[in-house]
Design a protein around this motif. Structure first.
Motif, PDB file in Angstrom:
ATOM      1  N   LEU A  31      57.324  88.029  53.871  1.00  0.00           N
ATOM      2  CA  LEU A  31      56.868  87.274  52.707  1.00  0.00           C
ATOM      3  C   LEU A  31      56.932  88.191  51.487  1.00  0.00           C
ATOM      4  O   LEU A  31      56.081  89.052  51.315  1.00  0.00           O
ATOM      5  CB  LEU A  31      55.440  86.766  52.909  1.00  0.00           C
ATOM      6  CG  LEU A  31      54.892  85.871  51.803  1.00  0.00           C
ATOM      7  CD1 LEU A  31      55.715  84.595  51.672  1.00  0.00           C
ATOM      8  CD2 LEU A  31      53.443  85.532  52.060  1.00  0.00           C
ATOM      9  N   PRO A  32      57.961  88.032  50.663  1.00  0.00           N
ATOM     10  CA  PRO A  32      58.186  88.978  49.567  1.00  0.00           C
ATOM     11  C   PRO A  32      57.264  88.779  48.351  1.00  0.00           C
ATOM     12  O   PRO A  32      57.687  88.363  47.282  1.00  0.00           O
ATOM     13  CB  PRO A  32      59.655  88.762  49.209  1.00  0.00           C
ATOM     14  CG  PRO A  32      59.940  87.361  49.605  1.00  0.00           C
ATOM     15  CD  PRO A  32      59.070  87.089  50.793  1.00  0.00           C
ATOM     16  N   TYR A  67      66.369  88.614  48.800  1.00  0.00           N
ATOM     17  CA  TYR A  67      67.543  87.739  48.894  1.00  0.00           C
ATOM     18  C   TYR A  67      67.659  87.147  50.303  1.00  0.00           C
ATOM     19  O   TYR A  67      67.869  85.945  50.466  1.00  0.00           O
ATOM     20  CB  TYR A  67      68.809  88.519  48.526  1.00  0.00           C
ATOM     21  CG  TYR A  67      70.065  87.703  48.651  1.00  0.00           C
ATOM     22  CD1 TYR A  67      70.429  86.808  47.654  1.00  0.00           C
ATOM     23  CD2 TYR A  67      70.879  87.814  49.777  1.00  0.00           C
ATOM     24  CE1 TYR A  67      71.587  86.034  47.771  1.00  0.00           C
ATOM     25  CE2 TYR A  67      72.029  87.052  49.902  1.00  0.00           C
ATOM     26  CZ  TYR A  67      72.378  86.173  48.899  1.00  0.00           C
ATOM     27  OH  TYR A  67      73.518  85.403  49.028  1.00  0.00           O
ATOM     28  N   GLU A  68      67.504  88.002  51.319  1.00  0.00           N
ATOM     29  CA  GLU A  68      67.571  87.528  52.708  1.00  0.00           C
ATOM     30  C   GLU A  68      66.506  86.475  52.973  1.00  0.00           C
ATOM     31  O   GLU A  68      66.773  85.452  53.609  1.00  0.00           O
ATOM     32  CB  GLU A  68      67.400  88.697  53.681  1.00  0.00           C
ATOM     33  CG  GLU A  68      68.572  89.636  53.735  1.00  0.00           C
ATOM     34  CD  GLU A  68      68.281  90.879  54.574  1.00  0.00           C
ATOM     35  OE1 GLU A  68      67.338  90.856  55.393  1.00  0.00           O
ATOM     36  OE2 GLU A  68      69.000  91.878  54.396  1.00  0.00           O
ATOM     37  N   PHE A  69      65.301  86.724  52.494  1.00  0.00           N
ATOM     38  CA  PHE A  69      64.199  85.770  52.669  1.00  0.00           C
ATOM     39  C   PHE A  69      64.564  84.432  52.035  1.00  0.00           C
ATOM     40  O   PHE A  69      64.391  83.372  52.634  1.00  0.00           O
ATOM     41  CB  PHE A  69      62.910  86.327  52.067  1.00  0.00           C
ATOM     42  CG  PHE A  69      61.750  85.382  52.161  1.00  0.00           C
ATOM     43  CD1 PHE A  69      60.965  85.334  53.303  1.00  0.00           C
ATOM     44  CD2 PHE A  69      61.445  84.520  51.113  1.00  0.00           C
ATOM     45  CE1 PHE A  69      59.891  84.451  53.398  1.00  0.00           C
ATOM     46  CE2 PHE A  69      60.381  83.632  51.195  1.00  0.00           C
ATOM     47  CZ  PHE A  69      59.605  83.604  52.346  1.00  0.00           C
ATOM     48  N   ALA A  70      65.074  84.489  50.812  1.00  0.00           N
ATOM     49  CA  ALA A  70      65.435  83.264  50.099  1.00  0.00           C
ATOM     50  C   ALA A  70      66.523  82.498  50.838  1.00  0.00           C
ATOM     51  O   ALA A  70      66.442  81.274  50.986  1.00  0.00           O
ATOM     52  CB  ALA A  70      65.884  83.599  48.678  1.00  0.00           C
ATOM     53  N   ASN A  73      65.182  80.781  53.913  1.00  0.00           N
ATOM     54  CA  ASN A  73      64.142  79.764  53.719  1.00  0.00           C
ATOM     55  C   ASN A  73      64.481  78.715  52.672  1.00  0.00           C
ATOM     56  O   ASN A  73      63.701  77.790  52.474  1.00  0.00           O
ATOM     57  CB  ASN A  73      62.830  80.459  53.336  1.00  0.00           C
ATOM     58  CG  ASN A  73      62.317  81.297  54.480  1.00  0.00           C
ATOM     59  OD1 ASN A  73      61.808  80.768  55.451  1.00  0.00           O
ATOM     60  ND2 ASN A  73      62.486  82.597  54.389  1.00  0.00           N
ATOM     61  N   LEU A  74      65.611  78.814  52.046  1.00  0.00           N
ATOM     62  CA  LEU A  74      66.002  77.883  51.011  1.00  0.00           C
ATOM     63  C   LEU A  74      66.334  76.523  51.619  1.00  0.00           C
ATOM     64  O   LEU A  74      67.132  76.433  52.543  1.00  0.00           O
ATOM     65  CB  LEU A  74      67.219  78.432  50.255  1.00  0.00           C
ATOM     66  CG  LEU A  74      67.605  77.739  48.964  1.00  0.00           C
ATOM     67  CD1 LEU A  74      66.461  77.810  47.964  1.00  0.00           C
ATOM     68  CD2 LEU A  74      68.830  78.390  48.381  1.00  0.00           C
ATOM     69  N   GLN A  75      65.717  75.489  51.102  1.00  0.00           N
ATOM     70  CA  GLN A  75      65.890  74.151  51.650  1.00  0.00           C
ATOM     71  C   GLN A  75      66.713  73.239  50.750  1.00  0.00           C
ATOM     72  O   GLN A  75      66.969  72.103  51.100  1.00  0.00           O
ATOM     73  CB  GLN A  75      64.503  73.513  51.887  1.00  0.00           C
ATOM     74  CG  GLN A  75      63.658  74.262  52.880  1.00  0.00           C
ATOM     75  CD  GLN A  75      64.238  74.287  54.272  1.00  0.00           C
ATOM     76  OE1 GLN A  75      64.771  73.294  54.745  1.00  0.00           O
ATOM     77  NE2 GLN A  75      64.165  75.415  54.943  1.00  0.00           N
ATOM     78  N   ILE A  76      67.118  73.689  49.596  1.00  0.00           N
ATOM     79  CA  ILE A  76      67.855  72.859  48.652  1.00  0.00           C
ATOM     80  C   ILE A  76      69.210  72.459  49.236  1.00  0.00           C
ATOM     81  O   ILE A  76      69.941  73.285  49.769  1.00  0.00           O
ATOM     82  CB  ILE A  76      68.058  73.596  47.315  1.00  0.00           C
ATOM     83  CG1 ILE A  76      66.698  73.860  46.676  1.00  0.00           C
ATOM     84  CG2 ILE A  76      68.952  72.814  46.374  1.00  0.00           C
ATOM     85  CD1 ILE A  76      66.758  74.731  45.441  1.00  0.00           C
ATOM     86  N   GLY A  77      69.520  71.184  49.143  1.00  0.00           N
ATOM     87  CA  GLY A  77      70.823  70.709  49.570  1.00  0.00           C
ATOM     88  C   GLY A  77      70.973  70.465  51.059  1.00  0.00           C
ATOM     89  O   GLY A  77      72.017  70.058  51.522  1.00  0.00           O
ATOM     90  N   ARG A  78      69.935  70.693  51.808  1.00  0.00           N
ATOM     91  CA  ARG A  78      70.008  70.428  53.249  1.00  0.00           C
ATOM     92  C   ARG A  78      69.636  68.989  53.526  1.00  0.00           C
ATOM     93  O   ARG A  78      68.693  68.451  52.948  1.00  0.00           O
ATOM     94  CB  ARG A  78      69.074  71.362  54.024  1.00  0.00           C
ATOM     95  CG  ARG A  78      69.541  72.803  53.979  1.00  0.00           C
ATOM     96  CD  ARG A  78      68.752  73.621  54.933  1.00  0.00           C
ATOM     97  NE  ARG A  78      69.228  75.005  54.878  1.00  0.00           N
ATOM     98  CZ  ARG A  78      68.630  75.997  55.480  1.00  0.00           C
ATOM     99  NH1 ARG A  78      67.555  75.805  56.195  1.00  0.00           N
ATOM    100  NH2 ARG A  78      69.108  77.214  55.388  1.00  0.00           N
TER     101      ARG A  78
END
Length: 79
Positions: A31-32, A67-70, A73-78
């Protein structure tokens, strides 16, 4: 009689900081958030910001972890 405090040698101090930076990175990977991770390792966030200012390698590592965390965990466009 007062207990004598042992002073840390410069190398011991460097080793302690290196260990804290590694532990910080382990938490930061999960958790950054600097304030939270700093608290987990028992340092103030100002200490971490000083490490970032003084150690460009540490800064680069934190940027990569963020960056790796993002990306993980990035949910945009899924769908």
């Amino acid at each position: 009689m007062e207990a004598q405090q042992k002073k840390k040698t410069p190398q011991k101090k460097i080793d302690d900081i290196a260990k804290k930076k590694e532990l910080f990175k382990q938490y930061y990977r999960q958790l950054p958030i600097i304030k939270l991770c700093a608290g987990k390792i028992g340092v103030r966030r100002e200490t971490v910001y000083r490490w970032i200012e003084e150690d460009v390698t540490f800064l680069t590592q934190l940027e990569a972890l963020k960056y790796e965390f993002a990306m993980e965990n990035l949910q945009i466009g899924r769908a």
